[in-house]
Every structure is written in C-alpha cells, then in structure tokens.
Design an enzyme around this catalytic site. Sequence first.
Site, PDB file in Angstrom:
ATOM      1  N   MET A   1      -4.065  -7.190  -6.738  1.00 28.51           N
ATOM      2  CA  MET A   1      -3.719  -8.410  -7.613  1.00 28.51           C
ATOM      3  C   MET A   1      -4.690  -9.425  -7.827  1.00 28.51           C
ATOM      4  SD  MET A   1      -0.649  -7.854  -8.386  1.00 28.51           S
ATOM      5  CE  MET A   1       0.804  -6.639  -8.144  1.00 28.51           C
ATOM      6  N   ARG A   2      -5.755  -8.841  -8.222  1.00 28.11           N
ATOM      7  CA  ARG A   2      -6.870  -9.694  -8.640  1.00 28.11           C
ATOM      8  C   ARG A   2      -7.648  -9.253 -10.095  1.00 28.11           C
ATOM      9  NH1 ARG A   2      -9.975 -13.937  -6.595  1.00 28.11           N
ATOM     10  NH2 ARG A   2     -12.147 -14.008  -7.668  1.00 28.11           N
TER      11      ARG A   2
ATOM     12  N   GLY B   1       0.973  -1.405  -0.186  1.00 30.22           N
ATOM     13  CA  GLY B   1      -0.091   0.118   0.014  1.00 30.22           C
ATOM     14  C   GLY B   1       0.850   1.330  -0.008  1.00 30.22           C
ATOM     15  N   SER B   2       2.069   1.366  -0.539  1.00 29.95           N
ATOM     16  CA  SER B   2       2.933   2.450  -0.557  1.00 29.95           C
ATOM     17  C   SER B   2       2.178   3.591  -1.607  1.00 29.95           C
ATOM     18  CB  SER B   2       4.372   2.198  -1.128  1.00 29.95           C
ATOM     19  OG  SER B   2       4.313   1.944  -2.157  1.00 29.95           O
ATOM     20  N   ASN B   3       1.643   2.917  -2.617  1.00 26.05           N
ATOM     21  CA  ASN B   3       0.913   4.037  -3.575  1.00 26.05           C
ATOM     22  C   ASN B   3      -0.241   4.468  -2.921  1.00 26.05           C
ATOM     23  OD1 ASN B   3       2.329   4.248  -6.318  1.00 26.05           O
ATOM     24  ND2 ASN B   3       2.223   2.118  -6.143  1.00 26.05           N
TER      25      ASN B   3
ATOM     26  N   HIS C   1       1.244   0.796 -12.933  1.00 22.79           N
ATOM     27  CA  HIS C   1       2.173  -0.253 -13.144  1.00 22.79           C
ATOM     28  C   HIS C   1       3.840   0.248 -13.325  1.00 22.79           C
ATOM     29  CE1 HIS C   1       3.272  -4.286 -14.764  1.00 22.79           C
ATOM     30  NE2 HIS C   1       3.938  -3.704 -15.515  1.00 22.79           N
TER      31      HIS C   1
ATOM     32  N   ASP D   1      -2.708  -4.770 -17.393  1.00 23.36           N
ATOM     33  CA  ASP D   1      -1.676  -3.691 -17.627  1.00 23.36           C
ATOM     34  C   ASP D   1      -1.761  -3.022 -19.144  1.00 23.36           C
ATOM     35  OD1 ASP D   1      -0.823  -4.024 -14.936  1.00 23.36           O
ATOM     36  OD2 ASP D   1       0.599  -5.765 -15.331  1.00 23.36           O
TER      37      ASP D   1
ATOM     38  N   ASN E   1      -5.262   2.532 -13.010  1.00 24.49           N
ATOM     39  CA  ASN E   1      -4.079   1.594 -12.210  1.00 24.49           C
ATOM     40  C   ASN E   1      -2.650   2.081 -12.334  1.00 24.49           C
ATOM     41  OD1 ASN E   1      -2.981  -0.932 -11.236  1.00 24.49           O
ATOM     42  ND2 ASN E   1      -2.330  -1.601 -13.331  1.00 24.49           N
TER      43      ASN E   1
ATOM     44  N   GLU F   1       6.569   6.410  -8.989  1.00 31.10           N
ATOM     45  CA  GLU F   1       5.026   6.021  -9.002  1.00 31.10           C
ATOM     46  C   GLU F   1       4.369   6.911  -7.891  1.00 31.10           C
ATOM     47  OE1 GLU F   1       4.406   1.916  -8.496  1.00 31.10           O
ATOM     48  OE2 GLU F   1       6.501   1.318  -8.739  1.00 31.10           O
TER      49      GLU F   1
END
Length: 230
Positions: A102-103, A23-25, A121, A157, A119, A186
């Site tokens: 990641m789903r 969860g850093s973003n 990436h 992505d 999103n 990011e």
Amino acid sequence: MVKSDPHHGAPRPRVAILISGRGSNMAALIKAARLKDFPAEIAVVISNRADAMGLASAGVEGIPTVTIESKPFGKDRSAFEEALQSALEAHRIELICLGGFMRLFTAEFVQAWYGRMLNIHPSLLPSFPGLDPHGQALNAGVKVSGATVHFVTPETDAGPIVMQGVVPVRDDDTPEALSARILEIEHRIYPAALRLLASGRLRLEGTVCKLNGNASSTDTLISPQPASKE
Ligand code: GAR
C-alpha cells in the site's frame, strides 16, 4: 546419482514479494514456488511496515524478510525507493510481485521495473481501481467481479492485464463475503500469472499483454443463473 532437474540447471528468476499487511497472496506465491517445476524462486519478502502480519509467516516458511519502514520517509518517495532498490539489488532480484503493498511508487521506479513488476487487485480492472473495490462493485450492481494480475504502470491499479479470474456477485453479498470469494481466486491466479511471466510466455504489445502459445480459457460464467435454458 544425478537428480532430474526440470530447469536444466538454468537459474530460476529471483522474486521479491512486497507487502504491507496480511500477506495471504504472498503465502500463496511461496507455496506455489515450492513446487519443483515452478519457474521462479521467492528470494525475499519486503515490507514497508514493521507490523505487517505477513512478515511472520514468511519467516516461518524460511524466506528472508526485510523491513523498510516507509513512514519516516514521509512524502519523499524517491528516498524510500533508493532504500528499496538497494535491498532488491542486495538480494539479486529480477522480478517483483506486489501483494497488498500500500505505497505508491514514483514514475521513475515503475519505469525502471516495467515488465518485471506485477500487482494483484481484487476487481476486474479497469473497473473499480483504488480503495474499496468490493464496495464499488456492490454499489455498481455488477453480477460478476473478480481479480486481476497486471503489470505495474505509474497509474494506480492499471497496466497490461496478465490474468483475470471471475466470481459471481450475489444479491445478498457484503463487501466481506465478496472479498473472501475473490481472495480464493487471487490465490489461484497470482501464482499462475507469475509462472507465465517467469517462463517467458508473456509479451507486451503496447498497453496489451499477450500470451505466447494458446491457453485461452473455455469456461464461461453467467450470473445470475438464467431461470430456464433460453
Ligand atoms: C488483496 O486482496 C489484494 O488484491 C489487495 O490487497 C489485498 C492484500 O491481501 N490489493 C489491492 O487492493 C491493490 N490495490 P493479502 O495481504 O492477504 O495478500
């Protein structure tokens, strides 16, 4: 005394951040949205894993959190998405930011949120989508890499690119070193991209995202540095 309101009383769009891990973003988005002039509000953090580290940090920041474990749903993506959609509606969410979520989604869910779901990436898409983008970049021997914020489409992505940030790749880089360098970028571009979306500056023209008003970058990066001034 009437306080000055940079949004002129207009409600800011309510954003859900979806996470699966660190969860850093997410933290970077929460921090940016605390700025008075930020045009969106982080209303909820939703995780598909109860052990996601980001849940605790969101809680500390006072952001409501929801956990919807995806594992029990197995391959039934639609049933998981029904639960997710209910949570999004309960929190009156208008925009979604995926932050290491990641789903995979069904095409129906993605279609329903098209133009309202971002999103991030850690590569310069369309290069190196999917798993281990840093290893992919090192194996390809590219001299620059970076991060991409894009609208989500059914392919992994992929989707109209909103913003990219570039870093040099060094000969002695490891996937970890490159990942750390890209992560800093990011954390800068994700809040900036959300700001553009929430303030209505983006427009989609087919598969391409364009910006209303000129904000093209004047920076250039050459990597490795040329030996002389040719
Ligand atoms: C980030 O590097 C993000 O770009 C990547 O997962 C990491 C999550 O870190 N996302 C993808 O690879 C999407 N395909 P975070 O949980 O600390 O934000």
